[in-house]
Design a protein around this motif. Structure first.
Motif, PDB file in Angstrom:
ATOM      1  N   ILE A 244       0.908  -1.159  -0.048  1.00  0.00           N
ATOM      2  CA  ILE A 244       0.102   0.140   0.024  1.00  0.00           C
ATOM      3  C   ILE A 244       0.860   1.277  -0.079  1.00  0.00           C
ATOM      4  O   ILE A 244       1.695   1.324   0.771  1.00  0.00           O
ATOM      5  CB  ILE A 244      -0.974   0.094   1.379  1.00  0.00           C
ATOM      6  CG1 ILE A 244      -1.736  -1.436   1.193  1.00  0.00           C
ATOM      7  CG2 ILE A 244      -1.718   1.299   1.088  1.00  0.00           C
ATOM      8  CD1 ILE A 244      -2.508  -1.250   2.675  1.00  0.00           C
ATOM      9  N   GLU A 245       0.660   2.314  -0.929  1.00  0.00           N
ATOM     10  CA  GLU A 245       1.188   3.501  -1.055  1.00  0.00           C
ATOM     11  C   GLU A 245       0.056   4.513  -1.183  1.00  0.00           C
ATOM     12  O   GLU A 245      -1.140   3.912  -1.493  1.00  0.00           O
ATOM     13  CB  GLU A 245       2.089   3.641  -2.012  1.00  0.00           C
ATOM     14  CG  GLU A 245       3.480   2.854  -1.909  1.00  0.00           C
ATOM     15  CD  GLU A 245       4.553   3.216  -2.812  1.00  0.00           C
ATOM     16  OE1 GLU A 245       5.265   3.972  -2.809  1.00  0.00           O
ATOM     17  OE2 GLU A 245       4.477   2.349  -4.005  1.00  0.00           O
ATOM     18  N   ASP A 246       0.386   5.694  -1.175  1.00  0.00           N
ATOM     19  CA  ASP A 246      -0.863   6.523  -1.431  1.00  0.00           C
ATOM     20  C   ASP A 246      -1.360   6.560  -2.716  1.00  0.00           C
ATOM     21  O   ASP A 246      -0.552   6.473  -3.529  1.00  0.00           O
ATOM     22  CB  ASP A 246      -0.138   8.160  -1.246  1.00  0.00           C
ATOM     23  CG  ASP A 246       0.038   8.616  -0.064  1.00  0.00           C
ATOM     24  OD1 ASP A 246      -0.296   7.870   1.044  1.00  0.00           O
ATOM     25  OD2 ASP A 246       0.643   9.624   0.443  1.00  0.00           O
ATOM     26  N   ASP A 247      -2.555   6.325  -2.851  1.00  0.00           N
ATOM     27  CA  ASP A 247      -3.229   6.142  -4.051  1.00  0.00           C
ATOM     28  C   ASP A 247      -2.867   4.540  -4.977  1.00  0.00           C
ATOM     29  O   ASP A 247      -3.593   4.512  -5.968  1.00  0.00           O
ATOM     30  CB  ASP A 247      -3.055   7.328  -5.216  1.00  0.00           C
ATOM     31  CG  ASP A 247      -3.397   8.463  -4.518  1.00  0.00           C
ATOM     32  OD1 ASP A 247      -4.393   8.739  -4.075  1.00  0.00           O
ATOM     33  OD2 ASP A 247      -2.860   9.318  -4.986  1.00  0.00           O
ATOM     34  N   TRP A 248      -2.177   3.731  -4.401  1.00  0.00           N
ATOM     35  CA  TRP A 248      -1.637   2.646  -5.025  1.00  0.00           C
ATOM     36  C   TRP A 248      -1.926   1.710  -4.131  1.00  0.00           C
ATOM     37  O   TRP A 248      -1.673   1.215  -2.964  1.00  0.00           O
ATOM     38  CB  TRP A 248      -0.374   2.698  -5.377  1.00  0.00           C
ATOM     39  CG  TRP A 248      -0.233   3.988  -6.682  1.00  0.00           C
ATOM     40  CD1 TRP A 248       0.658   5.045  -6.331  1.00  0.00           C
ATOM     41  CD2 TRP A 248      -0.456   4.076  -8.001  1.00  0.00           C
ATOM     42  NE1 TRP A 248       0.368   5.616  -7.598  1.00  0.00           N
ATOM     43  CE2 TRP A 248      -0.047   5.271  -8.370  1.00  0.00           C
ATOM     44  CE3 TRP A 248      -1.037   3.039  -8.682  1.00  0.00           C
ATOM     45  CZ2 TRP A 248      -0.374   5.523  -9.866  1.00  0.00           C
ATOM     46  CZ3 TRP A 248      -1.422   3.412 -10.062  1.00  0.00           C
ATOM     47  CH2 TRP A 248      -1.099   4.717 -10.670  1.00  0.00           C
ATOM     48  N   LEU A 249      -2.372   0.275  -4.767  1.00  0.00           N
ATOM     49  CA  LEU A 249      -2.143  -0.891  -4.305  1.00  0.00           C
ATOM     50  C   LEU A 249      -1.353  -1.965  -5.220  1.00  0.00           C
ATOM     51  O   LEU A 249      -1.629  -1.814  -6.527  1.00  0.00           O
ATOM     52  CB  LEU A 249      -3.627  -1.734  -3.921  1.00  0.00           C
ATOM     53  CG  LEU A 249      -4.468  -0.825  -3.097  1.00  0.00           C
ATOM     54  CD1 LEU A 249      -5.871  -1.445  -3.056  1.00  0.00           C
ATOM     55  CD2 LEU A 249      -3.908  -1.054  -1.679  1.00  0.00           C
ATOM     56  N   ARG A 250      -0.657  -2.971  -4.561  1.00  0.00           N
ATOM     57  CA  ARG A 250      -0.202  -3.897  -5.353  1.00  0.00           C
ATOM     58  C   ARG A 250      -0.104  -5.239  -4.638  1.00  0.00           C
ATOM     59  O   ARG A 250       0.094  -5.364  -3.350  1.00  0.00           O
ATOM     60  CB  ARG A 250       1.122  -3.716  -5.903  1.00  0.00           C
ATOM     61  CG  ARG A 250       2.129  -4.809  -6.432  1.00  0.00           C
ATOM     62  CD  ARG A 250       3.478  -4.303  -6.694  1.00  0.00           C
ATOM     63  NE  ARG A 250       3.761  -3.476  -7.908  1.00  0.00           N
ATOM     64  CZ  ARG A 250       4.952  -2.709  -8.232  1.00  0.00           C
ATOM     65  NH1 ARG A 250       6.059  -3.421  -7.414  1.00  0.00           N
ATOM     66  NH2 ARG A 250       4.966  -2.281  -9.177  1.00  0.00           N
ATOM     67  N   LEU A 251      -0.486  -6.394  -5.245  1.00  0.00           N
ATOM     68  CA  LEU A 251      -0.499  -7.706  -4.681  1.00  0.00           C
ATOM     69  C   LEU A 251       1.151  -8.300  -4.783  1.00  0.00           C
ATOM     70  O   LEU A 251       1.562  -8.292  -5.981  1.00  0.00           O
ATOM     71  CB  LEU A 251      -1.329  -8.629  -5.084  1.00  0.00           C
ATOM     72  CG  LEU A 251      -2.635  -8.827  -4.912  1.00  0.00           C
ATOM     73  CD1 LEU A 251      -3.427 -10.023  -5.078  1.00  0.00           C
ATOM     74  CD2 LEU A 251      -2.804  -8.851  -3.169  1.00  0.00           C
TER      75      LEU A 251
END
Length: 264
Positions: A244-251
């Motif tokens: 999780i980052e500001d405005d972003w998700l990644r699996l």
């Protein structure tokens, strides 16, 4: 597939959710799956090396480190080791299995049901033969005493100090979920550790996006108000982390080739 050959999935936007500029990796229920955890951590280290940009990444473990799988002691040892390092900030949340184990240690005669839903595997991992169903009180006490003799004090302290809930930016992290209709500041431990369908079926817009484990699903769940990342590592062989980052998700996942993004 090795960590070196792993290709992270494409980034996808997560609306306007913020996490105070942090780089966060939330890891779902491990349940004694040490080899999967080791591989997943290698992938997280590689990902953070490429993206941290001076930030100290935060790893959040969503509870249920122990039980069911074969290597609970190795998982807890890895976590206690990571807590002593400075490259990552480690945050451990209490899971219902940790709470059940602690209850068994405190009151073995009243909390022997822990052995019936995965605690027997944890006892064996620490070299203790678990009592069978319906075991008398003295057998339960003997098993507890043997566990305390074999479990490093650092392991028990690590689990006892786990947090019930953690809030960062627009996200709240818990093991199981939250009770709908109740403010986050008024949630009870029994709910954040144990709640099931009453939470996962809710369409309520919670105060924050809830990142949780506990409720096993074949795929990461992202209905809009919550993100469930328990992919049943001990039985599916798939362990999931959500970056999780500001405005972003990644699996980031380990255990299968067809890694997919968390959001559509």
């Amino acid at each position: 597939m090795t960590a070196a050959s792993y290709r992270p999935p494409a980034l996808r936007t997560a609306a306007t959710a913020k996490i105070a500029g942090q780089l966060v990796y939330a890891i779902g229920d491990i349940h004694g799956s040490y080899l999967l955890l080791r591989d997943l951590l290698a992938r997280i280290v590689a990902d953070a090396a490429a993206t941290a940009r001076g930030r100290r990444p935060i790893i959040i473990l969503l509870g249920d480190l122990i039980d069911r799988g074969p290597h609970s002691a190795q998982v807890v040892e890895a976590v206690t080791w990571l807590q002593r390092q400075h490259r990552f900030e480690m945050r451990l949340l209490m899971g219902n299995h940790e709470r059940a184990m602690i209850a068994f240690i405190d009151h073995p005669a009243e909390a022997g049901e822990w052995l019936l839903f995965g605690g027997d595997a944890t006892l064996r991992c620490y070299g203790v033969e678990p009592p069978g169903p319906g075991a008398p009180t003295d057998a339960l006490i003997a098993a507890r005493d043997a566990l305390l003799q074999r479990m490093p004090a650092a392991h028990l302290l690590c689990l006892q100090q786990a947090l019930p809930m953690l809030t960062l930016g627009d996200y709240v992290f818990v093991h199981a979920g939250v009770r709908p209709g109740r403010p986050l500041t008024e949630q009870e431990e029994v709910d954040v550790l144990w709640i099931g369908a009453e939470f996962t079926a809710s369409t309520e817009r919670f105060e924050k996006i809830v990142v949780h484990g506990h409720s096993i699903a074949d795929e990461v769940q992202w209905p809009g108000n919550r993100i469930g990342i328990d992919t049943g590592a001990y039985r599916s062989g798939i362990l999931t982390a959500l970056r999780i980052e500001d405005d972003w998700l990644r699996l980031i996942q380990t255990g299968r080739e067809d890694v997919r993004a968390a959001v559509a």
